[in-house]
Design a protein around this motif. Sequence first.
Motif, PDB file in Angstrom:
ATOM      1  N   ILE A 166       0.803  -1.161   0.046  1.00 50.84           N
ATOM      2  CA  ILE A 166       0.043   0.070   0.145  1.00 50.84           C
ATOM      3  C   ILE A 166       0.878   1.263  -0.022  1.00 50.84           C
ATOM      4  O   ILE A 166       0.658   2.152   0.967  1.00 50.84           O
ATOM      5  CB  ILE A 166      -1.081   0.173   1.314  1.00 50.84           C
ATOM      6  CG1 ILE A 166      -1.657  -1.204   1.187  1.00 50.84           C
ATOM      7  CG2 ILE A 166      -2.031   1.053   0.860  1.00 50.84           C
ATOM      8  CD1 ILE A 166      -2.690  -1.627   2.540  1.00 50.84           C
ATOM      9  N   LYS A 200       2.610   2.125   3.172  1.00 50.52           N
ATOM     10  CA  LYS A 200       2.066   2.162   4.580  1.00 50.52           C
ATOM     11  C   LYS A 200       2.204   1.359   5.452  1.00 50.52           C
ATOM     12  O   LYS A 200       2.424   1.344   6.944  1.00 50.52           O
ATOM     13  CB  LYS A 200       0.396   2.163   4.155  1.00 50.52           C
ATOM     14  CG  LYS A 200      -0.350   2.264   5.512  1.00 50.52           C
ATOM     15  CD  LYS A 200      -2.040   2.239   5.134  1.00 50.52           C
ATOM     16  CE  LYS A 200      -2.773   2.285   6.498  1.00 50.52           C
ATOM     17  NZ  LYS A 200      -4.167   2.420   6.038  1.00 50.52           N
ATOM     18  N   GLU A 237      -7.121  -5.300   5.600  1.00 50.30           N
ATOM     19  CA  GLU A 237      -6.634  -4.410   4.852  1.00 50.30           C
ATOM     20  C   GLU A 237      -5.403  -4.926   4.132  1.00 50.30           C
ATOM     21  O   GLU A 237      -4.769  -4.873   2.893  1.00 50.30           O
ATOM     22  CB  GLU A 237      -6.261  -3.201   5.404  1.00 50.30           C
ATOM     23  CG  GLU A 237      -5.804  -2.000   4.410  1.00 50.30           C
ATOM     24  CD  GLU A 237      -5.393  -0.741   5.150  1.00 50.30           C
ATOM     25  OE1 GLU A 237      -5.399   0.343   4.509  1.00 50.30           O
ATOM     26  OE2 GLU A 237      -4.991  -0.763   6.557  1.00 50.30           O
ATOM     27  N   ALA A 266      -4.193  -6.469   0.344  1.00 56.12           N
ATOM     28  CA  ALA A 266      -2.909  -5.768  -0.561  1.00 56.12           C
ATOM     29  C   ALA A 266      -1.964  -7.057  -1.039  1.00 56.12           C
ATOM     30  O   ALA A 266      -1.564  -6.854  -1.835  1.00 56.12           O
ATOM     31  CB  ALA A 266      -2.458  -4.648   0.412  1.00 56.12           C
ATOM     32  N   GLU A 314      -1.296  -7.251  -4.738  1.00 58.98           N
ATOM     33  CA  GLU A 314       0.175  -6.982  -5.152  1.00 58.98           C
ATOM     34  C   GLU A 314       1.055  -7.886  -5.315  1.00 58.98           C
ATOM     35  O   GLU A 314       2.058  -7.700  -6.230  1.00 58.98           O
ATOM     36  CB  GLU A 314       0.740  -5.633  -4.196  1.00 58.98           C
ATOM     37  CG  GLU A 314      -0.110  -4.645  -3.820  1.00 58.98           C
ATOM     38  CD  GLU A 314       0.478  -3.567  -2.560  1.00 58.98           C
ATOM     39  OE1 GLU A 314       1.727  -3.581  -2.653  1.00 58.98           O
ATOM     40  OE2 GLU A 314      -0.161  -2.762  -2.201  1.00 58.98           O
TER      41      GLU A 314
END
Length: 607
Positions: A504, A507, A585, A589, A593
């Motif tokens: 992310i 993050k 979350e 991701a 990804e």
Amino acid sequence: MAPNISVNTGNVTLDEKIKEWLLWNKDPKAAEEVQNYIDNGDIKKLSHLFLKRLEFGTAGLRGRMGPGYSQMNDLVIVQTSQGLTKYLLDTIFDVQDKGVILGYDGRYNSKRFAELTAVILINNNIKVYMYSTVCPTPFIPYGVLTFNCAAGIMITASHNPKEDNGYKVYWQNGAQIIPPHDKGIQKSILANLVPLDASWDVSKIYDSPLYKDPLKEIMRSYYAVLKDDVLYPEVNRNTILKFTYTAMHGVGYNYMVAAFEAANFKPFIVVEEQKNPDPEFPTVKFPNPEEGKSALDLSIKTANLNESTIILANDPDADRLACAVKSKNGDWRVFTGNELGALLGWWMLHVYQVRHPDADLSNTYMLASTVSSKILSSMAKKDGFQYEETLTGFKWMGNKATELIQNGKDVIFAYEEAIGFMCSSNVLDKDGISAGVRVAEMAAYLETMGLTLIDKLDELYAEYGHHISDNSYWICHEPETIKAIFERLRNHNGKPNSYPTSIIGGKYPIIGVRDLTTGYDNTKPGNKAILPVSKSCQMITFTFKNGLVTTLRTSGTEPKIKYYSELCASPEQQNLNELKGILSEMVSAIVTEFLQPEVNGLIPRSS
């Protein structure tokens, strides 16, 4: 004699392999299937069947049943058994006296494959202990130790689809084989491919002085040990809990009945539709209780009809255990393997401390696989016992347990998140029968204090911190695609050992990378991994700064890319909804990804 089949595929090598297989094969139905592929000109299928060969993987062979060298069939079993027998004769000097123990499940061809194996061992003057009926897989490692056998073989494909079967090998230490034996056996198979005429004659097994049925002796011994390990027999006898059990169309029913008797429980309620072995597995899409509620629909229906609040489920060879509990609001909670691992870890420590109040816990061990929860590690730090992590699979935990026991240590529990549990060191493998009784005992004991298994799990997380997981998989039938996914992660910036550094957009930073395919580990001296490395399977673990640990790996037996993610919180972090939000979350991701499902054409688990 080879059937009268004309082989002309345009590929000389392929033609030779087909003719060779047909010459050695003695199954007319298999020959007919090959003829159909030839008549239809299916060169791709024929190439897959005859130019590739099943190799020893997860402690043996596992694959689809059918003709050819890449599938499970009579000829492949004969060749495998000839090679294994030769390896045993070359490796263990007293193998003929020690003997080999054999078992089989209720799948198509399981008994046939066991008999073909038995006759080859007998032809080489090796004593054979072969069960006279279907048995649980744990009865093989237990039998190896009980009779001091040179090896054990179980014919099973565990929870795989009905089309599959397998050939699982245990060494004389009672654990599944690991390197170098797997490679040695494979080499010996390739050196002994020509089937001897005597290898097909199974009629001589049961009259041979070298044959013995171990069933009665193992039943007496196994259940005597299980009974001795019961801590509160009167609590079990008097519990108000009603248990529902399913064998998932497998072998477990009679053996779990005996286990409940040994532990002093009243009889459980059985899911009648799934009670007896059935190789068709007619009531379940996948005969795997790890799938959760979708595999437990009939169990939940049966439990509700009988006012039962706990479900115990074995997979078809009874080495795995699933458990579901009816919550106070009437919903059913199916525990994950990690949740059951936490509960059974606590229970086995409780039992050990009651029986050995003065024991030095620094000599007491629990084990878990590297993709399982770190909850046992958290418990060990607080309670004083030792925790060891191994590679994925009970072959590694069983052999590690053997090593520890030989060094005078007590191994009281081991588990993997795929609902596999080793409760004590009597069976050096996962055992769904003993685990089922231990869960029932724990539930009965907790009920005397007004607690459920759900309540106890909440207590454990309050004491040791929440350990929340999100484990699943994507299906991919193309090995080259799988390889490309992992190679992209290893060459993230176009150079070797250049892995992603965050998700992310920065993050969530990554602070640790361990690649057990290449041996890279940036958290160890010289960037070298400590755990064994295997180039034959893909496995990368990412550790994030916030405590999330994610492992991506391939399956040794199925066309899957699996992911295992766990967020380990401190006891002070009790906002579960917040933690779940972070985990969701991050996992989303990681999938998007790292695996790129749409780009790579991956099939989701639910399809």
